[in-house]
Design an enzyme around this catalytic site. Sequence first.
Site, PDB file in Angstrom:
ATOM      1  N   LYS A  71      53.745  29.251 -42.387  1.00  0.00           N
ATOM      2  CA  LYS A  71      53.896  28.286 -41.384  1.00  0.00           C
ATOM      3  C   LYS A  71      55.310  27.950 -41.272  1.00  0.00           C
ATOM      4  O   LYS A  71      55.770  27.697 -40.142  1.00  0.00           O
ATOM      5  CB  LYS A  71      53.002  27.080 -41.758  1.00  0.00           C
ATOM      6  CG  LYS A  71      52.922  26.071 -40.591  1.00  0.00           C
ATOM      7  CD  LYS A  71      51.896  24.932 -41.180  1.00  0.00           C
ATOM      8  CE  LYS A  71      52.160  23.794 -40.167  1.00  0.00           C
ATOM      9  NZ  LYS A  71      51.199  22.782 -40.883  1.00  0.00           N
ATOM     10  N   GLU A 172      49.574  17.038 -35.634  1.00  0.00           N
ATOM     11  CA  GLU A 172      48.818  16.442 -37.095  1.00  0.00           C
ATOM     12  C   GLU A 172      48.963  15.004 -37.469  1.00  0.00           C
ATOM     13  O   GLU A 172      47.963  14.406 -37.247  1.00  0.00           O
ATOM     14  CB  GLU A 172      49.664  17.056 -38.053  1.00  0.00           C
ATOM     15  CG  GLU A 172      49.250  18.639 -38.315  1.00  0.00           C
ATOM     16  CD  GLU A 172      50.295  19.149 -39.103  1.00  0.00           C
ATOM     17  OE1 GLU A 172      51.058  18.783 -39.830  1.00  0.00           O
ATOM     18  OE2 GLU A 172      50.103  20.614 -39.358  1.00  0.00           O
TER      19      GLU A 172
HETATM   20  N1  ATP Z   1      49.207  14.304 -56.028  1.00  0.00           N
HETATM   21  C1  ATP Z   1      50.514  14.842 -55.539  1.00  0.00           C
HETATM   22  N2  ATP Z   1      51.697  14.200 -55.502  1.00  0.00           N
HETATM   23  C2  ATP Z   1      52.800  14.505 -55.133  1.00  0.00           C
HETATM   24  N3  ATP Z   1      52.995  15.452 -54.370  1.00  0.00           N
HETATM   25  C3  ATP Z   1      51.833  16.257 -53.913  1.00  0.00           C
HETATM   26  C4  ATP Z   1      50.580  16.000 -54.703  1.00  0.00           C
HETATM   27  N4  ATP Z   1      49.876  16.936 -54.170  1.00  0.00           N
HETATM   28  C5  ATP Z   1      50.583  17.713 -53.375  1.00  0.00           C
HETATM   29  N5  ATP Z   1      51.658  17.375 -53.340  1.00  0.00           N
HETATM   30  C6  ATP Z   1      52.875  18.153 -52.578  1.00  0.00           C
HETATM   31  O1  ATP Z   1      52.386  17.945 -51.338  1.00  0.00           O
HETATM   32  C7  ATP Z   1      53.021  19.053 -50.541  1.00  0.00           C
HETATM   33  C8  ATP Z   1      52.013  19.594 -49.682  1.00  0.00           C
HETATM   34  O2  ATP Z   1      51.476  18.780 -49.132  1.00  0.00           O
HETATM   35  P1  ATP Z   1      50.426  18.890 -48.013  1.00  0.00           P
HETATM   36  O3  ATP Z   1      49.130  19.763 -48.629  1.00  0.00           O
HETATM   37  O4  ATP Z   1      50.207  17.818 -47.319  1.00  0.00           O
HETATM   38  O5  ATP Z   1      51.291  19.816 -46.924  1.00  0.00           O
HETATM   39  P2  ATP Z   1      50.802  20.995 -46.079  1.00  0.00           P
HETATM   40  O6  ATP Z   1      49.699  20.494 -45.179  1.00  0.00           O
HETATM   41  O7  ATP Z   1      50.456  22.204 -46.466  1.00  0.00           O
HETATM   42  O8  ATP Z   1      52.041  21.356 -45.075  1.00  0.00           O
HETATM   43  P3  ATP Z   1      52.505  20.602 -43.766  1.00  0.00           P
HETATM   44  O9  ATP Z   1      51.777  19.602 -43.247  1.00  0.00           O
HETATM   45  O10 ATP Z   1      53.780  20.374 -44.167  1.00  0.00           O
HETATM   46  O11 ATP Z   1      52.109  21.896 -42.878  1.00  0.00           O
HETATM   47  C9  ATP Z   1      53.596  20.003 -51.658  1.00  0.00           C
HETATM   48  O12 ATP Z   1      55.041  19.876 -51.744  1.00  0.00           O
HETATM   49  C10 ATP Z   1      52.758  19.463 -52.797  1.00  0.00           C
HETATM   50  O13 ATP Z   1      53.506  19.708 -53.824  1.00  0.00           O
HETATM   51 MG    MG Z   2      49.551  18.939 -43.426  1.00  0.00          MG
END
Ligand code: ATP
Ligand code: MG
Lengths: 594, 172
Positions: A71, A172
Amino acid sequence: MAEVAIGIDLGTSNSSVAHASEGNVEVFTNIYGETITASVVAFEANGDIEVGNAARANIIRDPANTVYSAKRLIGRYFFSEEVKKARAFYGYSIEEAENHGIRIRIRDEEFSLPEVSAMVLRELKAIAETRLGTPVSKAVITVPAYFNDNQRQATVDAGRIAGLEVLRIVNEPTAAALAYGFGKGLQQRVAVYDLGGGTFDFSILEIGDDVFEVLSTAGDTFLGGDDFDDRLIDLLADEFHATHGIDLRHDRQSLEMLKVASEDAKKGLSEDPEVEIQLLDIAEGPSGPLSIERRLGHDEFARLVGDLVQRTFKVCDEALQQAGIVASDLDGVVLVGGPTRLPLIREAVTTYFQQEPKTDIDPDLVVAMGAAIHADSLVDPQSSCQLLDVTPLSLRIGVAGGLAETLIERNTPVPIEQTRTFTTFRDHQESVAIRIFQGESHEASENALLGEFEFAGFEKALRGEVEIDVTFEIDADGIVNVTARDRTTHGEVSKRITLSSGLTKSEIESIVARGDAERLTQATLPPVEENIEREPASPQALPEADFLELLPADEELREGDTTAEMPIYRANLEEIEPHSVQLDPDDESETDWE
Amino acid sequence: MEPIAPSEILALARLVDQIDYYRLLQLQRDATTREIQRAFHTCSRTFHPDANRHQSSQIQAGIRPIAKRITEAYTVLRDPRRRALYDEQLDSGGGVRLTLSRDASDVTAPNPRGTSAQGRQYHALALQNLQQKDFSSAIRNLKTALTFEPGNETFEKLLKTSLEQMDSHPTS
Ligand SMILES: Nc1ncnc2c1ncn2[C@@H]1O[C@H](COP(=O)(O)OP(=O)(O)OP(=O)(O)O)[C@@H](O)[C@H]1O
Ligand SMILES: [Mg+2]
């Protein structure tokens, strides 16, 4: 049962899929029983393609053949900063394709970014089909609010390649607000603070009787939880370097180990005030293997990432100002994204907004849930939910002197259109070309180039006599369409030139025909029939018109190109005219006629 | 909200270029910001593309321009600066739409000779034409200048003079 349409949160690191009907929202679990599926695609040596949490393990084991964070690359040009960074740090090979596009090379195969994202989408579709027990062909897919037109188009393409009719691209944070407020009869003004892996989005919405009006949105596509990891990686690597004289960042394997440990430590800080970092045998020293053992506390980590957190509030300031309100006008702050589980983020958010954020919905699932609610509302005529979103970036047109003038300001509600009249500036000129940008700078090169459009086929006439009405439209998906009409003949003279970050309709068709779906490993395929019938492309997103071939630009133009997002293209036409608006840019040379 | 009859939609689609933003949103000229926002929500419920996915493609095609005009009306009327300009335009019989794209937010002092490079250039060309008494070219150039800077008073005045001149010197 009514028509089925699912909601998909296609994330940088993780994705989720959900379905809503009659007010109930269900987030589906994958074969591991998890609601979150890693957005990782592993290409096995035997030709199999694996997607999700199992594929994730391959990032370390087989980095060259495992694609993650697609992405971050989708809808971008080869020479953009983001792609440069990815080429330096990612384990897989990112190559330049025609017209500054990018392809991922896996052994002797090449994949476009929409194809890779389509593999993730196909997996999510399969999960939904397994759980629903019925084929699914329609979806709402979410994107960061700050995605530009190229990135949105590429996401629609990915959906189409995955055999999904993309009913709507939803931002989002808007989806999150929907999940938070739908069906509750709220009259509220809320903010959505969405900190993901790679992007930060912030939106302010007014909710009234299930109408969700976005008042403003702002974001940073280069800011997320992964940047927190990078800080920790650097800290650990610097300390290690100081002690042992070895830079762990120079070894791919050590770097991957550092990455995993740093992310784990960060996540640990969501649970505990202090974590233990242990990396055994991370490098080979002169007298045997070397390890890292260290404790990391909340306060130290907060200092390490403090400026990144403050950067999110700069974005919030901007959005509040655009909405014409102050933080205390908000009735609630909704948190979205993995990093918002961190106490240090929650504390900072509480301080900034002067109120506790809402934490009753899972910040990882709220986006998929909102997407599902909207998907259902689109297929259910009885639904009462209405989203009114805005365009996150100003739409601009290139003018002389390397400048870009605003056509539609950021935070203007969509759908919307504006028409400008263009004319020829030479006698018997045969074509007129214009460049469209998105961004907030007057300097064309500091904005993202969406495309160059060449209009021909109007009646030749004297300079200034031809009048072409060019209409710039931003649809409800935030996707930009440009059409042109000859004022005298009323004939359509438009020809859209799509740039290489996008795929042409025929490319998509050939990808679909190639049938990579069969290569997805059996364990993840659903026991229901694949939906064979491919929905025809919706007419708006990809034009039927012939695509004009694009050539790389002349070097002279390229020199001024200081920023990443500014590719220069030139239409390959018989007669290449500068666009009608390109007059002598030198204002000072203007003679005073008065 | 009453569902709107297909025939009404098609009729409105035909009319949309003739009615002003107030009539489109069914508002009084003195409507408050709150009323404007509420009208926008109500109209969107009827005309937003999402609310009309189940309509025939003919109706959907009719609705698309209306939906876009509704957001345009809202964008203008909710912004006091734009609304004032628009009211002035309506009162002087200057058309039912206001261009959104004047970069008004970032332009500092208005330059009578034009705020855009193109405006200035075409204005300059027009002045040159006028010196040579080439009125038809001057008119073309001024019209062009106005496409870059709709509403530029200097350009409009000059265009008016040129048109008058043209009428009194029809041979040139
Ligand atoms: N429990 C947690 N505490 C802190 N950080 C976390 C935790 N769980 C996931 N992350 C972090 O959150 C990030 C991923 O977040 P998320 O899954 O919301 O993003 P995504 O939806 O994949 O990305 P985007 O929305 O930017 O496309 C990663 O950097 C991950 O290390
Ligand atoms: Mg996300």
